[in-house]
Design a protein around this motif. Structure first.
Motif, PDB file in Angstrom:
ATOM      1  N   ILE A  27      51.168 -16.316  19.976  1.00  0.00           N
ATOM      2  CA  ILE A  27      51.847 -17.244  19.084  1.00  0.00           C
ATOM      3  C   ILE A  27      50.995 -17.453  17.834  1.00  0.00           C
ATOM      4  CG2 ILE A  27      52.950 -18.444  21.012  1.00  0.00           C
ATOM      5  CD1 ILE A  27      50.962 -20.784  20.458  1.00  0.00           C
ATOM      6  N   THR A  28      51.619 -17.941  16.794  1.00  0.00           N
ATOM      7  CA  THR A  28      50.905 -18.362  15.594  1.00  0.00           C
ATOM      8  C   THR A  28      51.040 -19.868  15.473  1.00  0.00           C
ATOM      9  OG1 THR A  28      51.339 -16.252  14.470  1.00  0.00           O
ATOM     10  CG2 THR A  28      50.707 -18.124  13.106  1.00  0.00           C
ATOM     11  N   LEU A  29      49.908 -20.545  15.459  1.00  0.00           N
ATOM     12  CA  LEU A  29      49.942 -21.995  15.315  1.00  0.00           C
ATOM     13  C   LEU A  29      49.132 -22.422  14.099  1.00  0.00           C
ATOM     14  CD1 LEU A  29      46.927 -23.066  16.332  1.00  0.00           C
ATOM     15  CD2 LEU A  29      47.915 -22.746  18.596  1.00  0.00           C
ATOM     16  N   LYS A  38      46.546 -16.819  15.102  1.00  0.00           N
ATOM     17  CA  LYS A  38      47.218 -16.129  16.203  1.00  0.00           C
ATOM     18  C   LYS A  38      46.382 -16.260  17.470  1.00  0.00           C
ATOM     19  CE  LYS A  38      49.924 -12.672  13.677  1.00  0.00           C
ATOM     20  NZ  LYS A  38      50.208 -11.218  13.517  1.00  0.00           N
ATOM     21  N   VAL A  39      47.028 -16.701  18.541  1.00  0.00           N
ATOM     22  CA  VAL A  39      46.338 -16.923  19.806  1.00  0.00           C
ATOM     23  C   VAL A  39      47.225 -16.462  20.951  1.00  0.00           C
ATOM     24  CG1 VAL A  39      45.073 -18.604  21.205  1.00  0.00           C
ATOM     25  CG2 VAL A  39      45.387 -19.028  18.779  1.00  0.00           C
ATOM     26  N   ASP A 119      39.023 -16.802  24.917  1.00  0.00           N
ATOM     27  CA  ASP A 119      40.331 -16.604  24.286  1.00  0.00           C
ATOM     28  C   ASP A 119      40.429 -17.406  22.993  1.00  0.00           C
ATOM     29  OD1 ASP A 119      41.251 -15.025  26.463  1.00  0.00           O
ATOM     30  OD2 ASP A 119      41.651 -16.847  27.593  1.00  0.00           O
ATOM     31  N   VAL A 120      39.633 -18.473  22.898  1.00  0.00           N
ATOM     32  CA  VAL A 120      39.648 -19.308  21.711  1.00  0.00           C
ATOM     33  C   VAL A 120      38.347 -20.109  21.660  1.00  0.00           C
ATOM     34  CG1 VAL A 120      40.760 -21.311  22.805  1.00  0.00           C
ATOM     35  CG2 VAL A 120      41.064 -20.920  20.344  1.00  0.00           C
ATOM     36  N   ILE A 121      37.904 -20.409  20.444  1.00  0.00           N
ATOM     37  CA  ILE A 121      36.782 -21.322  20.236  1.00  0.00           C
ATOM     38  C   ILE A 121      37.318 -22.535  19.492  1.00  0.00           C
ATOM     39  CG2 ILE A 121      34.567 -21.684  19.095  1.00  0.00           C
ATOM     40  CD1 ILE A 121      33.952 -18.749  19.481  1.00  0.00           C
ATOM     41  N   LEU A 122      37.078 -23.720  20.040  1.00  0.00           N
ATOM     42  CA  LEU A 122      37.506 -24.957  19.389  1.00  0.00           C
ATOM     43  C   LEU A 122      36.367 -25.520  18.559  1.00  0.00           C
ATOM     44  CD1 LEU A 122      39.360 -26.818  22.299  1.00  0.00           C
ATOM     45  CD2 LEU A 122      40.361 -25.388  20.519  1.00  0.00           C
ATOM     46  N   MET A 123      36.666 -25.890  17.338  1.00  0.00           N
ATOM     47  CA  MET A 123      35.668 -26.502  16.468  1.00  0.00           C
ATOM     48  C   MET A 123      36.227 -27.785  15.873  1.00  0.00           C
ATOM     49  SD  MET A 123      32.653 -25.191  16.113  1.00  0.00           S
ATOM     50  CE  MET A 123      31.868 -23.763  16.868  1.00  0.00           C
ATOM     51  N   ASN A 124      35.384 -28.792  15.758  1.00  0.00           N
ATOM     52  CA  ASN A 124      35.765 -29.989  15.027  1.00  0.00           C
ATOM     53  C   ASN A 124      35.811 -29.674  13.537  1.00  0.00           C
ATOM     54  OD1 ASN A 124      35.847 -31.426  17.400  1.00  0.00           O
ATOM     55  ND2 ASN A 124      33.844 -32.374  17.112  1.00  0.00           N
ATOM     56  N   VAL A 125      36.700 -30.354  12.832  1.00  0.00           N
ATOM     57  CA  VAL A 125      36.910 -30.039  11.430  1.00  0.00           C
ATOM     58  C   VAL A 125      35.668 -30.335  10.588  1.00  0.00           C
ATOM     59  CG1 VAL A 125      37.838 -32.285  10.674  1.00  0.00           C
ATOM     60  CG2 VAL A 125      38.701 -30.161   9.647  1.00  0.00           C
ATOM     61  N   ARG A 165      48.862 -31.763  19.836  1.00  0.00           N
ATOM     62  CA  ARG A 165      49.949 -30.772  19.928  1.00  0.00           C
ATOM     63  C   ARG A 165      49.389 -29.345  19.883  1.00  0.00           C
ATOM     64  NH1 ARG A 165      53.202 -34.829  16.831  1.00  0.00           N
ATOM     65  NH2 ARG A 165      54.735 -35.555  18.382  1.00  0.00           N
ATOM     66  N   VAL A 166      48.376 -29.126  19.064  1.00  0.00           N
ATOM     67  CA  VAL A 166      47.712 -27.819  19.051  1.00  0.00           C
ATOM     68  C   VAL A 166      47.150 -27.507  20.430  1.00  0.00           C
ATOM     69  CG1 VAL A 166      45.649 -26.619  18.218  1.00  0.00           C
ATOM     70  CG2 VAL A 166      47.185 -27.714  16.590  1.00  0.00           C
ATOM     71  N   MET A 167      46.479 -28.482  21.035  1.00  0.00           N
ATOM     72  CA  MET A 167      45.905 -28.261  22.355  1.00  0.00           C
ATOM     73  C   MET A 167      46.996 -28.045  23.401  1.00  0.00           C
ATOM     74  SD  MET A 167      42.750 -28.074  21.979  1.00  0.00           S
ATOM     75  CE  MET A 167      42.529 -27.868  23.758  1.00  0.00           C
ATOM     76  N   GLY A 168      48.103 -28.766  23.275  1.00  0.00           N
ATOM     77  CA  GLY A 168      49.216 -28.567  24.204  1.00  0.00           C
ATOM     78  C   GLY A 168      49.749 -27.144  24.153  1.00  0.00           C
ATOM     79  N   LYS A 169      49.839 -26.588  22.934  1.00  0.00           N
ATOM     80  CA  LYS A 169      50.297 -25.201  22.805  1.00  0.00           C
ATOM     81  C   LYS A 169      49.277 -24.223  23.377  1.00  0.00           C
ATOM     82  CE  LYS A 169      53.161 -25.964  18.696  1.00  0.00           C
ATOM     83  NZ  LYS A 169      53.310 -25.684  17.237  1.00  0.00           N
ATOM     84  N   LEU A 170      48.005 -24.446  23.098  1.00  0.00           N
ATOM     85  CA  LEU A 170      46.976 -23.543  23.593  1.00  0.00           C
ATOM     86  C   LEU A 170      46.961 -23.476  25.115  1.00  0.00           C
ATOM     87  CD1 LEU A 170      43.948 -24.369  21.246  1.00  0.00           C
ATOM     88  CD2 LEU A 170      45.333 -22.289  21.238  1.00  0.00           C
ATOM     89  N   MET A 171      47.164 -24.623  25.746  1.00  0.00           N
ATOM     90  CA  MET A 171      47.050 -24.711  27.205  1.00  0.00           C
ATOM     91  C   MET A 171      48.384 -24.634  27.916  1.00  0.00           C
ATOM     92  SD  MET A 171      44.200 -27.747  27.315  1.00  0.00           S
ATOM     93  CE  MET A 171      44.079 -27.704  29.124  1.00  0.00           C
ATOM     94  N   ALA A 172      49.474 -24.429  27.145  1.00  0.00           N
ATOM     95  CA  ALA A 172      50.826 -24.463  27.716  1.00  0.00           C
ATOM     96  C   ALA A 172      51.068 -25.794  28.430  1.00  0.00           C
ATOM     97  CB  ALA A 172      51.053 -23.287  28.662  1.00  0.00           C
TER      98      ALA A 172
END
Length: 376
Positions: A27-29, A38-39, A119-125, A165-172
């Motif tokens: 998906i593209t978020l 893309k993730v 699969d992904v790296i999360l970073m604070n803004v 919402r971003v996290m919800g999409k990443l984790m389904a």
């Protein structure tokens, strides 16, 4: 014969589906900076650019938020040792998780990160500038590792919902994210609806960031984070017109001249950073009697000399980490009770926090997040 073959083919397909996990969807978020990323989701292997990101990861996975974490920054045991200890007791395997330094201070090890195949790296803004200057997004992109920004600190009242919402999409876990967002919004409305109806006078509030952490005075908040929480809770943030951004400092003379009606100090158990410091140790299961003693000690500093809040006993301490997670609505409720006790006699922030734990978090609730000089 054809029917038999068809049934056999269906049976084999069902077995294959049971034996193999469903293929990931690409998906593209949009992350909170507006970047299209893309993730492949749901993500199975995550690197947390900050250990305290477990606060929001846990709100989406009550069973085991660490199941897919393959590495994280080493800040949680130092910044919030009680919460870390509670998670360690429940999930002892986290003691073996690879740890990283910070992106902003240049100690993040990108080669180690790539070797963990996330699969992904999360970073604070707030790490965005350092990340871009180091060219990490391009370097990670070459090996197919996306980096996603979230924000619960720089502009949390603006970015908490999109970050969840971003996290919800990443984790389904989209529905869990929406349930959390609704709970948060309803909890805030319990404050804002009352204030809109009664329109009480707004007391002047000084919020001291990490009071007692050092001998310097005084760090505070502009018109975001705890500064914005004060405004939502029916107060007038003293530092709003002094600090142009989210974080900054005010000098003691400005505090004395402003003569705040209320003072709120953020605190935590920071022995790992400042052993035996004057900080106020509120947090998960904290000793509130000791926290109150230390809070009273902070009122004796020159910056608070003779101010109305100290004279009236309207000095309070609140868990510092509310500034860096999606649970800010609990802080808003508590601040509203401090600022407008008559209006919010029936509001129970402790009950709200208990419900949050019961519905969304893996840990049992323990009090200790708030203390006031008016507490017995």
């Amino acid at each position: 014969m054809r029917m038999t073959l068809r049934i056999a083919a269906v049976s084999v397909g069902m077995l294959m589906s049971a034996a193999w996990p469903a293929l990931a969807d690409t998906i593209t978020l949009k992350d909170v900076t507006g970047r299209d990323v893309k993730v492949d989701v749901p993500v199975k292997h995550i690197i947390l650019g900050e250990g305290r990101q477990i606060y929001f990861l846990a709100a989406l996975d009550k069973t085991n938020p660490f199941e897919h974490v393959v590495g994280w920054r080493d800040d949680l045991p130092k910044a919030d040792p009680e919460t870390y200890g509670a998670y360690l007791a429940k999930y002892p395997e986290i003691a073996k998780l690879p740890t990283f330094g910070g992106m902003k201070d240049g100690t993040f090890d990108i080669e180690q990160a790539v070797a963990l195949k996330p699969d992904v790296i999360l970073m604070n803004v707030d790490a965005k500038t350092a990340t871009e200057e180091a060219g990490y997004i391009e370097k990670l992109g070459k090996v197919g590792i996306p980096l996603v920004y979230v924000d619960f600190r720089e502009k949390p009242m603006e970015n908490t919902e999109p970050s969840m919402r971003v996290m919800g999409k990443l984790m389904a876990k989209e529905q869990v994210a929406e349930d959390f967002i609704s709970f948060r919004a309803d909890s805030i409305k319990r404050v804002t609806d009352v204030l809109a109806k009664d329109n009480p006078p707004k007391p002047v509030v000084f919020v001291e960031r990490a009071g007692g952490y050092s001998d310097d005075c005084c760090m505070s908040f502009g018109n975001e984070n705890f500064g914005k929480m004060v405004e939502i809770a029916g107060g007038n943030n003293m530092a709003k017109g002094i600090i142009p951004g989210t974080f900054g400092t005010v000098n003691p003379e400005q505090i004395i001249a402003s003569n705040p009606d209320q003072i709120i100090v953020t605190g935590g158990m920071w022995d790992a950073y400042v052993p035996g410091g004057k900080w106020v140790g509120v947090g998960y299961g904290a000793d509130l009697k000791e926290a109150r003693r230390k809070l009273e000690g902070l009122t004796e500093r020159p910056a608070f000399t003779g101010v109305k809040a100290v004279k009236d006993g309207n000095v309070h301490a609140i868990w510092h980490q509310f500034y860096n997670n999606p649970y800010q609505f609990v802080a808003i409720q508590e601040i509203a009770k401090w600022l407008h006790p008559d209006l919010f006699q029936d509001l129970d922030p402790e009950a709200t926090f208990k419900e949050l734990h019961a519905r969304f978090l893996p840990l049992d609730y323990k009090p200790g997040y708030f203390v006031s000089l008016k507490d017995n």
